[in-house]
Motif scaffolding. Sequence first.
Motif, PDB file in Angstrom:
ATOM      1  N   GLU A 193       0.837  -1.201   0.000  1.00 22.17           N
ATOM      2  CA  GLU A 193       0.000   0.000   0.000  1.00 22.17           C
ATOM      3  C   GLU A 193       0.874   1.254   0.000  1.00 22.17           C
ATOM      4  O   GLU A 193       1.896   1.317   0.682  1.00 22.17           O
ATOM      5  CB  GLU A 193      -0.910   0.011   1.222  1.00 22.17           C
ATOM      6  CG  GLU A 193      -1.976  -1.057   1.208  1.00 22.17           C
ATOM      7  CD  GLU A 193      -2.756  -1.096   2.503  1.00 22.17           C
ATOM      8  OE1 GLU A 193      -3.744  -0.342   2.623  1.00 22.17           O
ATOM      9  OE2 GLU A 193      -2.366  -1.865   3.398  1.00 22.17           O
ATOM     10  N   GLY A 194       0.466   2.238  -0.759  1.00 27.23           N
ATOM     11  CA  GLY A 194       1.189   3.495  -0.825  1.00 27.23           C
ATOM     12  C   GLY A 194       2.302   3.534  -1.846  1.00 27.23           C
ATOM     13  O   GLY A 194       2.908   4.589  -2.047  1.00 27.23           O
ATOM     14  N   TYR A 223      -1.975   9.812  -0.700  1.00 24.08           N
ATOM     15  CA  TYR A 223      -2.729   8.665  -0.197  1.00 24.08           C
ATOM     16  C   TYR A 223      -2.603   8.594   1.314  1.00 24.08           C
ATOM     17  O   TYR A 223      -1.504   8.540   1.863  1.00 24.08           O
ATOM     18  CB  TYR A 223      -2.193   7.394  -0.851  1.00 24.08           C
ATOM     19  CG  TYR A 223      -2.716   6.109  -0.277  1.00 24.08           C
ATOM     20  CD1 TYR A 223      -4.064   5.761  -0.367  1.00 24.08           C
ATOM     21  CD2 TYR A 223      -1.847   5.211   0.354  1.00 24.08           C
ATOM     22  CE1 TYR A 223      -4.536   4.560   0.165  1.00 24.08           C
ATOM     23  CE2 TYR A 223      -2.307   4.008   0.872  1.00 24.08           C
ATOM     24  CZ  TYR A 223      -3.653   3.694   0.775  1.00 24.08           C
ATOM     25  OH  TYR A 223      -4.114   2.502   1.301  1.00 24.08           O
ATOM     26  N   GLY A 268      -4.771   6.336   3.279  1.00 28.78           N
ATOM     27  CA  GLY A 268      -5.003   4.963   3.686  1.00 28.78           C
ATOM     28  C   GLY A 268      -6.347   4.476   3.183  1.00 28.78           C
ATOM     29  O   GLY A 268      -7.105   5.202   2.548  1.00 28.78           O
ATOM     30  N   TYR A 320       0.265   8.374   3.954  1.00 30.90           N
ATOM     31  CA  TYR A 320       0.390   7.013   4.493  1.00 30.90           C
ATOM     32  C   TYR A 320       1.846   6.714   4.836  1.00 30.90           C
ATOM     33  O   TYR A 320       2.743   6.971   4.018  1.00 30.90           O
ATOM     34  CB  TYR A 320      -0.121   6.025   3.437  1.00 30.90           C
ATOM     35  CG  TYR A 320      -0.006   4.573   3.810  1.00 30.90           C
ATOM     36  CD1 TYR A 320      -0.963   3.950   4.605  1.00 30.90           C
ATOM     37  CD2 TYR A 320       1.059   3.801   3.335  1.00 30.90           C
ATOM     38  CE1 TYR A 320      -0.857   2.609   4.926  1.00 30.90           C
ATOM     39  CE2 TYR A 320       1.171   2.460   3.649  1.00 30.90           C
ATOM     40  CZ  TYR A 320       0.203   1.867   4.451  1.00 30.90           C
ATOM     41  OH  TYR A 320       0.304   0.531   4.758  1.00 30.90           O
ATOM     42  N   ASP A 336      -2.353   3.836  11.530  1.00 28.17           N
ATOM     43  CA  ASP A 336      -3.623   3.741  10.825  1.00 28.17           C
ATOM     44  C   ASP A 336      -4.316   5.099  10.903  1.00 28.17           C
ATOM     45  O   ASP A 336      -4.885   5.469  11.935  1.00 28.17           O
ATOM     46  CB  ASP A 336      -4.504   2.649  11.455  1.00 28.17           C
ATOM     47  CG  ASP A 336      -5.793   2.430  10.667  1.00 28.17           C
ATOM     48  OD1 ASP A 336      -6.023   3.152   9.680  1.00 28.17           O
ATOM     49  OD2 ASP A 336      -6.576   1.530  11.034  1.00 28.17           O
ATOM     50  N   THR A 354      -6.865   6.059   9.130  1.00 26.18           N
ATOM     51  CA  THR A 354      -8.230   6.009   8.601  1.00 26.18           C
ATOM     52  C   THR A 354      -9.293   5.912   9.686  1.00 26.18           C
ATOM     53  O   THR A 354     -10.484   5.964   9.382  1.00 26.18           O
ATOM     54  CB  THR A 354      -8.401   4.806   7.656  1.00 26.18           C
ATOM     55  OG1 THR A 354      -8.334   3.587   8.423  1.00 26.18           O
ATOM     56  CG2 THR A 354      -7.337   4.786   6.577  1.00 26.18           C
TER      57      THR A 354
END
Length: 421
Positions: free
Chosen positions: A67-68, A101, A103, A120, A125, A127
Amino acid sequence: MITNIVSTRKSQDKMVYNAKLEAEKALISSGLAVYTKDIEENNGTSVARTLSDEKLPENTTSTPQPEGTIVQPKANWNIETVKAISVGRGNTVPVPIGFYYVGGDLNTGVIISDEEVDKYDGTTDKTTWEYTTNLKGNQFVWIPCTEEQYVKSEVWNGITQKPTGTTSTIGTLCATGWDKITYTSELPQIRKYGGFYVGRYEAGLAKTITEFTTTQTQTGSNQVYNKEGIPQSRAGVIPWMFIDWNMSQKNAKKMYNTNSVSSGLITGTQWDVILKRLVEKTNLTERDLTNSVNWGNHKNNSIEYKGRVASILSSRYLLAFGGQKEGKTNSNEMVVLTTGASKQTEKYHTFDVAGNLWEWTDEASLYKNKNENETNIQNRICRGGGNIYESNLYPVCYRVGGNSDNTASLDIGFRVVLYIK
């Protein structure tokens, strides 16, 4: 003479070199370029290569990237406008240049921010509802859809949304007729990028506008917030009410106009697509769209919150917002909450789609004459259901359109969307 010329050239060379370094830093910080170790200038300093030249990793279900990660863009994406970012499980989302971004994934909702500090980091976390007030930038959520899915809906929970034939009488899930056309101006982004970004929050009051400190009366002449300004899309902000459609649209457009994105007022098609996405990816059912009591700040709901509150008296007077506090609204109590104040209102990482304020859309409900076009609209549609009505009578899917474009009310706000260039 010769010495002066040599000295001047050296000075110019140094200025050009420093300018080049600053340009490279700007490109890298925006995501348009990355440092590579295999290309160096004579003095050993690494130089920047544009992402179009760089061999970026593929991001597929068989070769998912973390991710990211910046990954290979899809064939038709404009790499001068967006960065292709992995959001996990082999899925890629276009993140506009100048945004980052934060998350989330396609099942929970992908969040972006216009502040790099929110980016991110792989450890925190960012989000969660508890973290919302820590984020510094304006946030938006990616709503993926195909061109076939990008259509208006008029059937909710098996019920067809239809007026009674007059604009003054409540029909079935609407109080008026509406324009059922999806205008072609909305479609290029959907065709190219397969989705759109919607404000994570109702539009928050511009930082340049001072909040009122006395009780405000619902009148046509005393609308303290019906002014120009740049909206916010952050948690803990006073939602922008007492604003008419004309000013809402103007301010929504003012939020962004860069080389990568423009912004605007949410459309009727986008509202419907968002609701369908919420049913597909959250615990909501179609029934929750025709009675949004369980997840919206409606008059007949009681929800826990942490934020600031303004009470509404007799559907006509709005008291000033009090200080920060935690509590629970009472059923039959009419209040406006600051943006993102209740975890209960969060679905797919968006807040207050249901309740709190009605929200202006670009959708028409009445034309000035029989000529149906975008420049001939007299009344506009609001969506979402407000805080002074019951959720079973005016749920999140409801279309209300008796308001002319110069109506400003204590229970109507707006929401901003992004258009990727």
